[in-house]
Design an enzyme around this catalytic site. Structure first.
Site, PDB file in Angstrom:
ATOM      1  N   HIS A 123       0.834  -1.207   0.000  1.00  0.00           N
ATOM      2  CA  HIS A 123       0.000   0.000   0.000  1.00  0.00           C
ATOM      3  C   HIS A 123       0.861   1.246   0.000  1.00  0.00           C
ATOM      4  O   HIS A 123       1.981   1.242   0.520  1.00  0.00           O
ATOM      5  CB  HIS A 123      -0.949   0.023   1.202  1.00  0.00           C
ATOM      6  CG  HIS A 123      -0.294  -0.190   2.528  1.00  0.00           C
ATOM      7  ND1 HIS A 123       0.085  -1.441   2.979  1.00  0.00           N
ATOM      8  CD2 HIS A 123       0.066   0.675   3.500  1.00  0.00           C
ATOM      9  CE1 HIS A 123       0.641  -1.338   4.170  1.00  0.00           C
ATOM     10  NE2 HIS A 123       0.663  -0.047   4.510  1.00  0.00           N
ATOM     11  N   HIS A 169       0.795   5.116   1.271  1.00  0.00           N
ATOM     12  CA  HIS A 169       0.117   6.107   2.109  1.00  0.00           C
ATOM     13  C   HIS A 169       0.140   7.466   1.411  1.00  0.00           C
ATOM     14  O   HIS A 169       1.200   7.901   0.951  1.00  0.00           O
ATOM     15  CB  HIS A 169       0.854   6.309   3.437  1.00  0.00           C
ATOM     16  CG  HIS A 169       0.809   5.161   4.379  1.00  0.00           C
ATOM     17  ND1 HIS A 169      -0.060   5.116   5.448  1.00  0.00           N
ATOM     18  CD2 HIS A 169       1.539   4.018   4.447  1.00  0.00           C
ATOM     19  CE1 HIS A 169       0.150   3.995   6.140  1.00  0.00           C
ATOM     20  NE2 HIS A 169       1.114   3.318   5.550  1.00  0.00           N
TER      21      HIS A 169
HETATM   22  P1  AMP Z   1       1.528   0.253   7.545  1.00  0.00           P
HETATM   23  O1  AMP Z   1       1.820   0.424   9.007  1.00  0.00           O
HETATM   24  O2  AMP Z   1       2.407   1.065   6.629  1.00  0.00           O
HETATM   25  O3  AMP Z   1       1.492  -1.217   7.154  1.00  0.00           O
HETATM   26  O4  AMP Z   1       0.087   0.856   7.320  1.00  0.00           O
HETATM   27  C1  AMP Z   1      -1.071   0.136   7.572  1.00  0.00           C
HETATM   28  C2  AMP Z   1      -2.170   1.134   7.753  1.00  0.00           C
HETATM   29  O5  AMP Z   1      -3.396   0.470   7.595  1.00  0.00           O
HETATM   30  C3  AMP Z   1      -2.191   1.814   9.116  1.00  0.00           C
HETATM   31  O6  AMP Z   1      -2.005   3.203   8.942  1.00  0.00           O
HETATM   32  C4  AMP Z   1      -3.586   1.482   9.648  1.00  0.00           C
HETATM   33  O7  AMP Z   1      -4.191   2.571  10.293  1.00  0.00           O
HETATM   34  C5  AMP Z   1      -4.333   1.120   8.394  1.00  0.00           C
HETATM   35  N1  AMP Z   1      -5.444   0.194   8.563  1.00  0.00           N
HETATM   36  C6  AMP Z   1      -5.416  -1.007   9.200  1.00  0.00           C
HETATM   37  N2  AMP Z   1      -6.623  -1.605   9.098  1.00  0.00           N
HETATM   38  C7  AMP Z   1      -7.405  -0.770   8.380  1.00  0.00           C
HETATM   39  C8  AMP Z   1      -8.784  -0.808   7.942  1.00  0.00           C
HETATM   40  N3  AMP Z   1      -9.569  -1.860   8.213  1.00  0.00           N
HETATM   41  N4  AMP Z   1      -9.250   0.233   7.225  1.00  0.00           N
HETATM   42  C9  AMP Z   1      -8.474   1.284   6.954  1.00  0.00           C
HETATM   43  N5  AMP Z   1      -7.169   1.389   7.332  1.00  0.00           N
HETATM   44  C10 AMP Z   1      -6.652   0.380   8.035  1.00  0.00           C
END
Ligand code: AMP
Ligand code: ZN
Length: 134
Positions: A99, A101
Site C-alpha cells: 500500500h 500512504h
Molecule cells: P503500515 O503500518 O504502513 O502497514 O500501514 C497500515 C495502515 O493500515 C495503518 O495506517 C492502519 O491505520 C491502516 N489500517 C489497518 N486496518 C485498516 C482498515 N480496516 N481500514 C483502513 N485502514 C486500516
C-alpha cells in the site's frame, strides 16, 4: 477466503471508505487519519510489498496516487503531501498487502513527523556510493 485485511476490503467482506476504485486498484481512508484525508492506495491483487509488485501495476498506482492527492488538495485544502510506503516490519509495515500512504499536510505540527537524521559527519559517502554502483 483471505486472512489479509486489505483483501477483505477489496472483497467487501469488511467496510472501507473507498474514495477511488478501478480494475487494478482501490483507494480508501486510513482508519488512523494521521492527518485529515490520510488515504491508502492498494492493488486489487495481493502483493506483500513494493518489491513484489509488477511494474505495470506499480506505475498505474502512482497515477492513482496523483489523482487522489489532487482531489484531497482541492476538497480539503492540503498544502502538501508525504507519499510513503513502508516495507517489512523494520520499516513499520503492519499490513502485509502492498500500500501507498497519501498523507496530506496542512502545517508543520499537523500529526505527521518525517525525521531524516543528518549523519553526514559520521558516514563515508564515497564508500557507500562505491558499493552501490560497482
Ligand atoms: P503500515 O503500518 O504502513 O502497514 O500501514 C497500515 C495502515 O493500515 C495503518 O495506517 C492502519 O491505520 C491502516 N489500517 C489497518 N486496518 C485498516 C482498515 N480496516 N481500514 C483502513 N485502514 C486500516
Ligand atoms: Zn491482501
Amino acid at each position: 477466503m483471505s486472512d489479509c485485511i486489505f483483501c477483505k476490503i477489496i472483497n467487501h467482506e469488511i467496510p472501507g471508505k473507498i474514495v477511488y476504485e478501478d480494475d487494478v486498484c482501490l483507494a480508501f481512508l486510513d482508519l488512523s487519519q494521521t492527518t485529515d484525508g490520510h488515504t491508502l492506495v492498494i492493488p486489487k491483487q495481493h502483493f506483500n510489498h513494493i518489491l513484489d509488485v509488477d511494474a505495470d501495476t506499480l506505475s498505474h498506482m502512482i497515477k492513482v496516487v496523483q489523482i487522489v492527492a489532487k482531489n484531497i488538495e482541492n476538497k480539503l485544502g492540503a498544502k502538501g503531501f508525504n507519499i510513503v510506503s513502508n516495507m517489512n516490519e523494520i520499516a513499520g509495515q503492519s499490513v502485509h498487502h502492498f500500500h501507498i500512504h497519501i498523507i496530506p499536510r496542512y502545517n508543520e505540527s499537523d500529526g505527521f513527523k518525517a525525521i531524516y537524521t543528518d549523519r553526514s559527519n559520521e558516514v563515508d559517502l564515497d564508500k557507500i556510493y562505491t558499493k552501490l554502483v560497482d
